[in-house]
Design a protein around this motif. Structure first.
Motif, short mmCIF file in Angstrom:
data_model
loop_
_atom_site.label_atom_id
_atom_site.label_comp_id
_atom_site.label_asym_id
_atom_site.label_seq_id
_atom_site.Cartn_x
_atom_site.Cartn_y
_atom_site.Cartn_z
N GLU A 149 -0.65 -4.18 -5.96
CA GLU A 149 0.19 -3.00 -6.06
C GLU A 149 -0.44 -1.81 -5.37
OE1 GLU A 149 -2.30 -3.65 -9.58
OE2 GLU A 149 -0.76 -4.80 -8.57
N SER A 150 0.29 -0.71 -5.36
CA SER A 150 -0.03 0.44 -4.53
C SER A 150 -1.41 1.01 -4.77
CB SER A 150 1.01 1.53 -4.79
OG SER A 150 1.00 1.89 -6.16
N ASP A 151 -1.82 1.22 -6.03
CA ASP A 151 -3.09 1.90 -6.24
C ASP A 151 -4.25 0.93 -6.39
OD1 ASP A 151 -2.39 2.76 -9.74
OD2 ASP A 151 -2.36 0.87 -8.67
N THR B 254 4.34 9.59 -9.30
CA THR B 254 4.53 8.42 -10.16
C THR B 254 3.41 8.43 -11.20
OG1 THR B 254 3.32 7.12 -8.53
CG2 THR B 254 5.73 6.98 -8.48
N LEU C 224 2.32 8.71 -4.85
CA LEU C 224 1.46 8.43 -5.98
C LEU C 224 1.26 9.65 -6.88
CD1 LEU C 224 -1.26 6.11 -4.42
CD2 LEU C 224 0.71 5.48 -5.82
N THR D 19 2.90 1.27 -11.88
CA THR D 19 2.37 0.95 -10.56
C THR D 19 1.43 -0.25 -10.60
OG1 THR D 19 0.58 2.56 -10.86
CG2 THR D 19 2.55 3.32 -9.72
N LYS D 20 0.73 -0.45 -11.72
CA LYS D 20 -0.20 -1.56 -11.84
C LYS D 20 0.49 -2.89 -12.10
CE LYS D 20 -3.71 -1.01 -14.56
NZ LYS D 20 -4.47 -0.61 -15.75
N ASP E 192 0.84 -1.19 0.00
CA ASP E 192 0.00 0.00 0.00
C ASP E 192 0.88 1.25 0.00
OD1 ASP E 192 -1.84 1.99 0.42
OD2 ASP E 192 -2.62 1.20 2.31
N LEU E 193 0.72 2.08 -1.03
CA LEU E 193 1.52 3.30 -1.14
C LEU E 193 0.68 4.57 -0.95
CD1 LEU E 193 3.79 2.47 -4.21
CD2 LEU E 193 4.17 1.99 -1.80
N HIS E 194 -0.53 4.43 -0.47
CA HIS E 194 -1.39 5.60 -0.33
C HIS E 194 -0.89 6.59 0.72
CE1 HIS E 194 -4.27 3.27 -2.72
NE2 HIS E 194 -4.77 4.44 -3.05
N ARG F 34 1.09 4.93 -14.59
CA ARG F 34 0.18 4.00 -13.93
C ARG F 34 0.39 2.55 -14.38
NH1 ARG F 34 0.07 6.62 -10.33
NH2 ARG F 34 -1.63 7.75 -9.36
#
Length: 424
Positions: free
Chosen positions: A393-395, A264, A261, A270-271, A237-239, A267
């Motif tokens: 991933e993060s998002d 970066t 986020l 990140t995905k 989690d990068l939120h 997308r």
């Protein structure tokens, strides 16, 4: 005149009275020396650091960090207790000699141990590095029972022999959360907050991959969170994450950061690419990064430490984030003055909740196997949803399983998971 003829074939010209006076003086001098040595030992008062699975590569890399004063300070002596099976005796003897060769002033003593009734005696810190080696014909249930048996013994001995303020870190690549949970359950007199599992290596690996993408040092990436089962289903989690010292059109002092986020823009990366490359890093572990993760957490866990960073830690969940209780779950914490606190100022994205609950279900299943609780026939086996591990991933744009790598370190750990899926 005094004669020793009968015993030593020697005759002395010294009078017996003088000999007695000299003997009394020698006894007095001996007692003074013994008292001084005992007083010196009381003043040293080293910290007792026990490491289980001491023949692992992580231990080899960890010893210089502990002995060099990097963790506990250069004015605090440590007594290092290396514990492993009898089959590792030769390796441990070599490790002991190398540790002594380092000539660190903080390293007061090194002793070797096998598991016995006096294990963890006076322990101030216990670092559990054991990883189960699973045979090809061994089921995951058998692996869990083997781990449980060992950790039950660890917990009982820690409860019996260690300092009541002992701090226990469980690190490894197989059933890490479960090991911490079993130790907690069998050490009732130890504060539950003092026994944790370590996802920090995963967190640092993610930071390194992000830093490479943004062309910054990985220390500039903060507040990355690993949720769930450290060696199973988990979530990256990068939120909350921030990046410092980023070379961009917006610049500020060293304390200035930007939301990760927001900077970066790719997308697709990140995905897809981030998680793929992050997983690949697990294949190249040699023990150094695990040792660094342990050392960093130990340093945060000292009185007076207060970095303000949000970091990940496997802790006994007591209803945080509406997740099931009585399991050790990786979640965000902050360390302050030698105590960690769960960082609750986190908004969990709606599409992340399913992954977090899957991780909890997997951990509950592992716990039930360890405790011998029968599973419902229609309940899916933990981990069955993926070919290896669910890693998001993060998002949170995708929860599809990936085949590029496993969160477990090495083929032995993958062998644990595969039979689990076959039994579904």
């Amino acid at each position: 005149m005094c004669s020793f003829k009968e015993y030593y074939s020697v005759t002395s010209d010294m009078l017996s009275g003088l000999m007695k006076d000299i003997a009394a003086e020698n006894v007095q001098a001996y007692n003074i020396i013994q008292h001084e040595e005992a007083d010196a030992k009381r003043q040293i008062d080293p910290r007792h650091v026990w490491i289980t699975g001491a023949s692992t590569p992580a231990c080899y890399s960890l010893i210089p960090m502990l002995a060099g004063g990097e963790v506990f300070g250069r004015k605090k002596d440590i007594w290092l207790h290396l514990l492993d099976g009898s089959h590792s005796e030769n390796a441990l003897q070599g490790l002991k000699m190398e540790a002594e060769d380092l000539a660190f002033s903080c390293l007061w003593k090194v002793t070797l141990h096998t598991l016995a009734d006096d294990s963890f005696l006076q322990a101030d810190f216990v670092i559990v590095l054991d990883d189960v080696l699973v045979k090809e014909d061994q089921s995951p249930d058998d692996a869990i029972r083997l781990i449980t048996e060992r950790c039950v013994r660890y917990g009982a001995l820690i409860d019996q022999n260690a300092s009541k303020e002992v701090k226990v870190i469980v690190s490894g690549s197989a059933y890490t959360n479960l090991q911490a949970l079993i130790i907690i359950g069998n050490a009732p007199s130890i504060n539950q907050q003092n026994i944790v599992a370590l996802p920090t290596q995963l967190e640092f690996e993610a930071k390194a991959e992000i830093a490479k993408k943004l062309s910054v040092n990985s220390s500039a990436v903060k507040d990355v969170i690993i949720w769930g089962n450290i060696s199973g289903i988990n979530l990256l989690d990068l939120h909350q994450a921030k990046v410092y010292r980023l070379d961009s059109s917006i610049w500020g002092p060293s304390s200035f950061s930007r939301p990760l986020l927001a900077v970066t823009y790719d997308r697709n990366w990140t995905k897809n690419d981030l998680v793929t490359e992050w997983q690949k890093r697990k294949r190249h572990r040699s023990g150094l990064s695990a040792a660094n993760a342990i050392a960093r957490v130990l340093s945060w866990w000292q009185r007076g430490s207060d970095t303000g960073d949000v970091v990940s830690l496997g802790v006994l969940n007591q209803g945080y984030f509406d997740l099931p209780g009585d399991i050790v779950y990786s979640m965000p914490v902050q360390f302050q003055d030698g105590i960690w606190h769960v960082y609750t100022q986190v908004t969990i994205q709606e599409d992340a909740k399913e992954i977090l609950l899957k991780a909890a279900s997997e951990l509950i299943k592992e716990k039930n196997i360890a405790l011998g609780i029968p599973q419902p026939q229609d309940e899916p086996t933990a981990g069955a949803e993926t070919k290896e591990n669910v890693t998001t991933e993060s998002d949170l744009l995708s929860t599809e399983p990936r085949n590029e790598g496993s969160l477990r370190n090495g083929e032995n750990q993958r062998a644990i998971q595969e039979p689990l899926k076959q039994n579904t």
